[in-house]
Write a protein that holds these residues in place. Structure first.
Motif, PDB file in Angstrom:
ATOM      1  N   PRO A   1       0.801  -1.237   0.000  1.00 10.76           N
ATOM      2  CA  PRO A   1       0.000   0.000   0.000  1.00 10.76           C
ATOM      3  C   PRO A   1       0.828   1.279   0.000  1.00 10.76           C
ATOM      4  O   PRO A   1       0.317   2.335  -0.356  1.00 10.76           O
ATOM      5  CB  PRO A   1      -0.795  -0.117   1.311  1.00 10.76           C
ATOM      6  N   ALA A   2       2.095   1.211   0.425  1.00 10.91           N
ATOM      7  CA  ALA A   2       2.930   2.416   0.528  1.00 10.91           C
ATOM      8  C   ALA A   2       2.970   3.153  -0.814  1.00 10.91           C
ATOM      9  O   ALA A   2       2.946   2.514  -1.874  1.00 10.91           O
ATOM     10  CB  ALA A   2       4.342   2.019   0.962  1.00 10.91           C
ATOM     11  N   PRO A   3       2.945   4.474  -0.769  1.00 12.29           N
ATOM     12  CA  PRO A   3       3.097   5.377   0.386  1.00 12.29           C
ATOM     13  C   PRO A   3       1.792   5.697   1.101  1.00 12.29           C
ATOM     14  O   PRO A   3       1.744   6.618   1.917  1.00 12.29           O
ATOM     15  CB  PRO A   3       3.680   6.635  -0.260  1.00 12.29           C
ATOM     16  N   TYR A   4       0.702   4.972   0.796  1.00 15.14           N
ATOM     17  CA  TYR A   4      -0.589   5.263   1.400  1.00 15.14           C
ATOM     18  C   TYR A   4      -0.831   4.328   2.588  1.00 15.14           C
ATOM     19  O   TYR A   4      -0.206   3.272   2.719  1.00 15.14           O
ATOM     20  CB  TYR A   4      -1.716   5.068   0.379  1.00 15.14           C
ATOM     21  N   ARG A   5      -1.760   4.720   3.436  1.00 16.04           N
ATOM     22  CA  ARG A   5      -2.287   3.771   4.415  1.00 16.04           C
ATOM     23  C   ARG A   5      -3.069   2.715   3.646  1.00 16.04           C
ATOM     24  O   ARG A   5      -3.601   2.988   2.561  1.00 16.04           O
ATOM     25  CB  ARG A   5      -3.213   4.488   5.402  1.00 16.04           C
ATOM     26  N   ARG A   6      -3.182   1.520   4.200  1.00 16.79           N
ATOM     27  CA  ARG A   6      -3.823   0.435   3.460  1.00 16.79           C
ATOM     28  C   ARG A   6      -5.265   0.779   3.086  1.00 16.79           C
ATOM     29  O   ARG A   6      -5.710   0.487   1.985  1.00 16.79           O
ATOM     30  CB  ARG A   6      -3.759  -0.863   4.264  1.00 16.79           C
ATOM     31  N   ILE A   7      -5.992   1.409   4.003  1.00 18.81           N
ATOM     32  CA  ILE A   7      -7.378   1.767   3.715  1.00 18.81           C
ATOM     33  C   ILE A   7      -7.454   2.767   2.569  1.00 18.81           C
ATOM     34  O   ILE A   7      -8.328   2.682   1.698  1.00 18.81           O
ATOM     35  CB  ILE A   7      -8.078   2.331   4.973  1.00 18.81           C
ATOM     36  N   ASP A   8      -6.504   3.711   2.534  1.00 17.58           N
ATOM     37  CA  ASP A   8      -6.477   4.691   1.445  1.00 17.58           C
ATOM     38  C   ASP A   8      -6.038   4.042   0.137  1.00 17.58           C
ATOM     39  O   ASP A   8      -6.534   4.395  -0.940  1.00 17.58           O
ATOM     40  CB  ASP A   8      -5.538   5.844   1.796  1.00 17.58           C
ATOM     41  N   ALA A   9      -5.104   3.082   0.243  1.00 18.85           N
ATOM     42  CA  ALA A   9      -4.654   2.369  -0.960  1.00 18.85           C
ATOM     43  C   ALA A   9      -5.799   1.595  -1.583  1.00 18.85           C
ATOM     44  O   ALA A   9      -5.944   1.560  -2.809  1.00 18.85           O
ATOM     45  CB  ALA A   9      -3.506   1.431  -0.609  1.00 18.85           C
ATOM     46  N   PHE A  10      -6.641   0.992  -0.738  1.00 19.06           N
ATOM     47  CA  PHE A  10      -7.802   0.258  -1.271  1.00 19.06           C
ATOM     48  C   PHE A  10      -8.760   1.203  -1.981  1.00 19.06           C
ATOM     49  O   PHE A  10      -9.345   0.851  -3.007  1.00 19.06           O
ATOM     50  CB  PHE A  10      -8.526  -0.491  -0.150  1.00 19.06           C
ATOM     51  N   LYS A  11      -8.927   2.400  -1.447  1.00 15.24           N
ATOM     52  CA  LYS A  11      -9.809   3.374  -2.096  1.00 15.24           C
ATOM     53  C   LYS A  11      -9.241   3.791  -3.450  1.00 15.24           C
ATOM     54  O   LYS A  11      -9.963   3.844  -4.453  1.00 15.24           O
ATOM     55  CB  LYS A  11      -9.988   4.595  -1.204  1.00 15.24           C
ATOM     56  N   ILE A  12      -7.942   4.077  -3.479  1.00 15.77           N
ATOM     57  CA  ILE A  12      -7.318   4.589  -4.705  1.00 15.77           C
ATOM     58  C   ILE A  12      -7.242   3.507  -5.775  1.00 15.77           C
ATOM     59  O   ILE A  12      -7.713   3.684  -6.903  1.00 15.77           O
ATOM     60  CB  ILE A  12      -5.908   5.139  -4.384  1.00 15.77           C
ATOM     61  N   TYR A  13      -6.630   2.366  -5.413  1.00 18.49           N
ATOM     62  CA  TYR A  13      -6.448   1.304  -6.407  1.00 18.49           C
ATOM     63  C   TYR A  13      -7.760   0.565  -6.693  1.00 18.49           C
ATOM     64  O   TYR A  13      -7.957   0.060  -7.804  1.00 18.49           O
ATOM     65  CB  TYR A  13      -5.366   0.337  -5.939  1.00 18.49           C
ATOM     66  N   GLY A  14      -8.639   0.513  -5.683  1.00 18.98           N
ATOM     67  CA  GLY A  14      -9.952  -0.093  -5.924  1.00 18.98           C
ATOM     68  C   GLY A  14     -10.765   0.711  -6.916  1.00 18.98           C
ATOM     69  O   GLY A  14     -11.456   0.151  -7.780  1.00 18.98           O
ATOM     70  N   ASN A  15     -10.688   2.040  -6.807  1.00 18.98           N
ATOM     71  CA  ASN A  15     -11.380   2.903  -7.769  1.00 18.98           C
ATOM     72  C   ASN A  15     -10.808   2.721  -9.171  1.00 18.98           C
ATOM     73  O   ASN A  15     -11.543   2.673 -10.159  1.00 18.98           O
ATOM     74  CB  ASN A  15     -11.261   4.357  -7.336  1.00 18.98           C
ATOM     75  N   GLN A  16      -9.490   2.613  -9.254  1.00 21.88           N
ATOM     76  CA  GLN A  16      -8.843   2.398 -10.557  1.00 21.88           C
ATOM     77  C   GLN A  16      -9.269   1.059 -11.150  1.00 21.88           C
ATOM     78  O   GLN A  16      -9.558   0.961 -12.353  1.00 21.88           O
ATOM     79  CB  GLN A  16      -7.327   2.443 -10.381  1.00 21.88           C
ATOM     80  N   ALA A  17      -9.340   0.024 -10.304  1.00 18.91           N
ATOM     81  CA  ALA A  17      -9.778  -1.301 -10.771  1.00 18.91           C
ATOM     82  C   ALA A  17     -11.238  -1.262 -11.231  1.00 18.91           C
ATOM     83  O   ALA A  17     -11.602  -1.858 -12.249  1.00 18.91           O
ATOM     84  CB  ALA A  17      -9.602  -2.330  -9.660  1.00 18.91           C
ATOM     85  N   ALA A  18     -12.073  -0.540 -10.484  1.00 17.32           N
ATOM     86  CA  ALA A  18     -13.492  -0.442 -10.852  1.00 17.32           C
ATOM     87  C   ALA A  18     -13.649   0.252 -12.202  1.00 17.32           C
ATOM     88  O   ALA A  18     -14.481  -0.160 -13.030  1.00 17.32           O
ATOM     89  CB  ALA A  18     -14.257   0.316  -9.774  1.00 17.32           C
ATOM     90  N   GLN A  19     -12.869   1.288 -12.446  1.00 17.90           N
ATOM     91  CA  GLN A  19     -12.950   1.990 -13.726  1.00 17.90           C
ATOM     92  C   GLN A  19     -12.511   1.077 -14.881  1.00 17.90           C
ATOM     93  O   GLN A  19     -13.089   1.128 -15.975  1.00 17.90           O
ATOM     94  CB  GLN A  19     -12.087   3.247 -13.682  1.00 17.90           C
ATOM     95  N   LEU A  20     -11.513   0.255 -14.635  1.00 20.35           N
ATOM     96  CA  LEU A  20     -11.122  -0.715 -15.660  1.00 20.35           C
ATOM     97  C   LEU A  20     -12.288  -1.640 -15.983  1.00 20.35           C
ATOM     98  O   LEU A  20     -12.566  -1.940 -17.147  1.00 20.35           O
ATOM     99  CB  LEU A  20      -9.923  -1.537 -15.193  1.00 20.35           C
TER     100      LEU A  20
END
Length: 319
Positions: free
Chosen positions: A249-268
């Motif tokens: 998850p670095a440099p993000y907190r894990r919860i923030d990483a899930f929001k960021i990368y999860g949103n990117q995955a959802a858009q895909l």
């Protein structure tokens, strides 16, 4: 309640709302300034409250009907504009947003493609050198059909194209969403699904090549595969993004990483679904159609793939 006094006090706002609605209905949203749009929303809420009060106090059918008309017209204009904005947002995403997300995810797409291709090459190599390997991957029914009868299995789709098309699309979506969900396992299941699907295609490719059916087989695969395979790679990338949020998850907190990368995955995946629907329709109606010559199928698949790649380049130049 003094009805006449109440009406006289509120009527100015009703007339003001009526004037704004007339401009909006005749000249469109662009005719209103920003403060007038805010005023429209405020007057809509106010008149809605007046309508509720008029009904509660039974102030007469004429007043209630007048207020009902104003609120209905206001609701239609306000929320119709909202729906238009939503449709513009959807259109904007598919025109530029999706290609941009694909570009941002290019490393993960490359990894997903690599896993699939490694599986395909390994399966093709072992199947070619040791035909008994096929029995571990390909159903015996298909092996017997190709080896013993010299036939492919795609003819079973003919005559049931609509049902076959919907079934194919649903099956492909199931595979893709499982591949995405595999990211929760740290990407292990995502990698497995990609690798296994590559193995299956590689083994079947070797089988048809060994029995002289490679040309018609790939003519069948090319039209829909030009969209279906990229969709699988994109779904694999989405799963790997979720795995990244979980494991790195670095440099993000894990919860923030899930929001960021999860949103990117959802858009895909928002982009993958239309690809699979189109691919399913092609696989159901065009790919198995014997009336379409094989060269046209190869050409069609090539044009689709080139068009898809060109579409992926349709992104803001700043990216």
């Amino acid at each position: 309640m003094d009805v006449q006094r109440w009406i006289a006090r509120r009527e100015t706002q009703w007339q003001e709302l009526e004037a704004l609605l007339k401009r909006l209905e005749t000249k469109g949203l662009k005719s209103l300034k920003a403060d007038e749009i805010a005023l429209l929303a405020s007057l809509y809420r106010s008149v809605s409250a007046d309508l509720a009060r008029a009904k509660t106090n039974q102030l007469g059918e004429t007043i209630i009907q007048q207020l009902q008309t104003l609120t209905s017209r206001s609701y239609s204009q306000i929320y119709q504009g909202s729906r238009k904005q939503e449709w513009r947002a959807v259109l904007s995403f598919y025109l530029w947003g999706f290609p941009s997300v694909v570009y941002e995810s290019r490393i993960y797409i490359a990894i997903a493609t690599f896993l699939f291709m490694v599986g395909a090459l390994i399966a093709w190599w072992f199947s070619w050198r040791d035909p008994s390997f096929l029995a571990l991957v390909v159903p015996e029914r298909l092996i017997s059909l190709v080896r013993d009868r010299g036939e492919l299995w795609m003819g079973s789709i003919l005559g049931s194209e609509p049902l076959a098309s919907s079934g194919i699309a649903i099956n492909n979506m199931t595979v893709c969403f499982r591949t995405v969900a595999g990211g929760i396992t740290g990407g292990l299941l995502t990698a497995y699904f990609l690798f296994f699907n590559g193995i299956l295609l590689g083994a079947i490719g070797a089988l048809v090549q060994q029995n002289g059916l490679a040309y018609p087989f790939w003519a069948f695969v090319f039209p829909h595969g030009a969209l279906e395979l990229p969709a699988i790679f994109l779904a694999g990338a989405a799963g790997l993004l979720i795995a990244k949020a979980l494991l790195f998850p670095a440099p993000y907190r894990r919860i923030d990483a899930f929001k960021i990368y999860g949103n990117q995955a959802a858009q895909l995946m928002f982009g993958v679904v239309p690809l699979l629907l189109i691919a399913g329709a092609i696989e159901g109606f065009i790919s198995p159609n014997p009336a379409i010559p094989a060269p046209f199928k190869y050409l069609g698949g090539t044009l689709l793939l080139c068009g898809l790649l060109a579409y992926f380049r349709n992104r803001p130049s700043s990216l």
